[in-house]
Write an enzyme that holds these catalytic residues in place. Structure first.
Site, PDB file in Angstrom:
ATOM      1  N   ALA A  99       0.809  -1.221   0.000  1.00 54.50           N
ATOM      2  CA  ALA A  99       0.000   0.000   0.000  1.00 54.50           C
ATOM      3  C   ALA A  99       0.849   1.281   0.000  1.00 54.50           C
ATOM      4  CB  ALA A  99      -0.971  -0.028   1.180  1.00 54.50           C
TER       5      ALA A  99
ATOM      6  N   GLN B 141       5.696 -14.406  -1.164  1.00 56.05           N
ATOM      7  CA  GLN B 141       6.360 -13.111  -0.937  1.00 56.05           C
ATOM      8  C   GLN B 141       7.346 -13.155   0.223  1.00 56.05           C
ATOM      9  OE1 GLN B 141       3.008 -13.542  -0.981  1.00 56.05           O
ATOM     10  NE2 GLN B 141       1.966 -11.826  -1.955  1.00 56.05           N
TER      11      GLN B 141
ATOM     12  N   ASP C 179      -2.931  -5.399   6.310  1.00 52.96           N
ATOM     13  CA  ASP C 179      -3.536  -4.623   5.231  1.00 52.96           C
ATOM     14  C   ASP C 179      -4.613  -3.703   5.766  1.00 52.96           C
ATOM     15  OD1 ASP C 179      -2.444  -7.216   3.957  1.00 52.96           O
ATOM     16  OD2 ASP C 179      -2.664  -5.773   2.320  1.00 52.96           O
TER      17      ASP C 179
END
Lengths: 356, 356
Positions: free
Chosen positions: A53, A199, A240
């Site tokens: 983000a 990731q 998130d």
């Protein structure tokens, strides 16, 4: 932070172009890519050459500066702003960064407009870096406490990539680790591979390697027994979206690690900039959970014996797969939230006290 | 069970050779391999063309019959028995099957010795099949109970492969599922991929597909949120070793699913033949946990766009990985043990009552 011994941020402006690290090529290739137009920026966000983000926000801000550089007609900026916001509609920071840029540029007709746009984009990135640095100095205290008691290497487990590659610099979950390492505290990181997109392996282990921080990749299945054996001193993950009641929405699998930490009395921390707190939603059931293409599960990319990138199908041809991207960790399993303003309890009360 | 519409067991004798399904080729190729000599059998166990404790036992038994067929000198059988036992030293059933064969053959010099050896090997396999069938009929009752209440598809989560491919037929964890399906109860199976070797995807999903049982592969990270959402009605897993206190040693990651099941009131069952109960050890800390080559994590095999098997490196070149193969689920998180003799509580008391 460093890659191949050289300091980088994840995005910067140089010689009239924006430069990024192409994260779709990591960990197998380190490629710096130039964004020359706003369309280049939109595309970089869409195909995930940049992700995370904060970095998406930074890229959108620089993207708008590129739009101004191409064509300083306000109508072009407006059109570009709209397209940027639509490049990944769910990322909160994206819209926030674009709106801030547009507000700054509103009504400016002078030849200074490009300088103003570039300064504002840099400002947005600088602020994010500062937030992450503060998360680091706040989280450092937790690591220091453990080290004082243990007097031996502090073993930290993390999931996915909440590292500097997801932000402008430092990262969120990794920032306390980098700060501890710089202070000379011996740390070792258990890096959850983080299927399906890996990731953890591809980005977190990669960036820790480049900073010469000892780390070991493990299957996502492994954290439990390591905690049972006392080989994990603490967990730090990113998020998130943090709900106003302290529930934490993060990469799929986070919840399972929080359960294991709880079962083995291992502290479980979540690192976050306050911009990811969702003050509106206070029931985890109201969070939309993204379901992604099942090909992310059934196909895996790596390098073959000739050093060539190759994608292979690893599942039976007849099989179906379901790819949920996030899960929610109830606040009761979270030891504390590490923010840029300090550490607080994962609860309505705790968040309120820190962010009145 | 069926593959490509035809019924198989995992091992059988036909035209003077032992036939097996080469499990190293699954799921991408279905290859029946012939074992002509005891050395072929030893090799099949070593390179994991056959795997799963019951099937390893069956292969060792037939391997000894092949030894007799090659050379009926008792000295050759003795030497072969020793080599078979050493082919995978940790599998309990392996030694048990070889010892049973040697006892049966002791002192027999007639020309009937080959028939006797072949009969005993078949007997060992038949018995295992019967055990697995009984596990199925016992476990079926649990599925039936859920179906009676829910009156809709029963969603069952499993981890790794405790399927018929690991046994002679039926499997352990899968046997209740196959029995429910045959009885017309609608079932759907969530199959944990089961990193690093992906036996869930490669074997469990494969065998369920071939029996036309609805199943969906998920990342090992996904079970938690599915349980939070009420999309899992029960879990069934297998076990490599069950302690006399009811603690369950099984494929790495089992513990994390048991924690999630406990947190969401989802019943968590373990299916096992009593031969895998370890009556000696009652402290999980005394179980040696196998650590395997980290290449199982860092490299993945699949088929490329030309349908060719290809192995690729998926981790950063500088990264280390740790590959623990098993974990231990404390008895308190196990709803019940499904055995060939019935279902019991996972506790010293429960096991004693069923197996006095």
């Amino acid at each position: 932070m460093r890659i191949e011994g050289k300091e980088y941020r994840t995005i910067w402006f140089e010689n009239n172009v924006v430069k990024i690290i192409d994260q779709t090529k990591l960990p197998h290739q380190f490629v710096i890519k130039e964004l020359k137009t706003v369309n280049d920026a939109i595309n970089a966000i869409k195909v995930m050459e940049v992700r995370g983000a904060p970095l998406i926000g930074g890229t959108a801000a620089y993207g708008l500066a590129l739009a101004v550089q191409e064509n300083n007609d306000p109508e072009f900026s407006k059109k570009s702003a709209k397209e940027l916001i639509q490049s990944r509609p769910t990322a909160i920071n994206l819209k926030w960064a674009v709106d801030r840029m547009m507000k700054k540029l509103a009504g400016i007709n002078s030849n200074k407009i490009l300088d103003i746009a570039l300064n504002e984009a840099k400002e947005i990135c600088d602020e994010d870096e500062k937030f992450c640095e503060n998360i680091g100095t706040n989280g450092l205290k937790v690591i220091e406490e453990i080290y004082k008691k243990k007097k031996d290497t502090v073993n930290i487990l993390t999931h996915c990539n909440a590292g500097w590659l997801a932000t402008i610099n430092w990262g969120t979950a990794t920032s306390p680790i980098y700060h501890a390492h710089k202070k000379g505290i011996p740390v070792h990181v258990w890096v959850d591979e983080t299927r399906p997109r890996n990731q953890g392996a591809n980005l977190t282990s990669y960036e820790l390697n480049e900073e010469e921080i000892s780390n070991t990749i493990i299957a996502d299945n492994t954290g439990g027994i390591l905690m049972q054996r006392g080989e994990v001193d603490m967990c730090i993950v990113g998020t998130d979206r943090t709900l106003s009641n302290g529930d934490v929405c993060n990469k799929i699998g986070t919840y399972l690690k929080a359960l294991a930490a709880h079962d083995n009395n291992v502290p479980f921390y979540v690192a976050l900039p306050s911009s990811t707190i969702d003050w509106e939603i206070n029931n985890a059931k109201d969070i939309p959970i993204e379901e992604r293409n099942s090909e992310e599960l059934s196909h895996v990319e790596g390098i073959d014996e000739n050093n060539q990138l190759k994608k292979v199908l690893i599942y039976p041809k007849k099989s179906n797969a379901k790819n949920l991207a996030f899960d929610v960790t109830p606040a009761k399993y979270v030891t504390g939230l590490i923010t840029e303003k300090g550490i607080c309890e994962a609860s309505t009360q705790g968040l309120k006290e820190l962010f009145k």
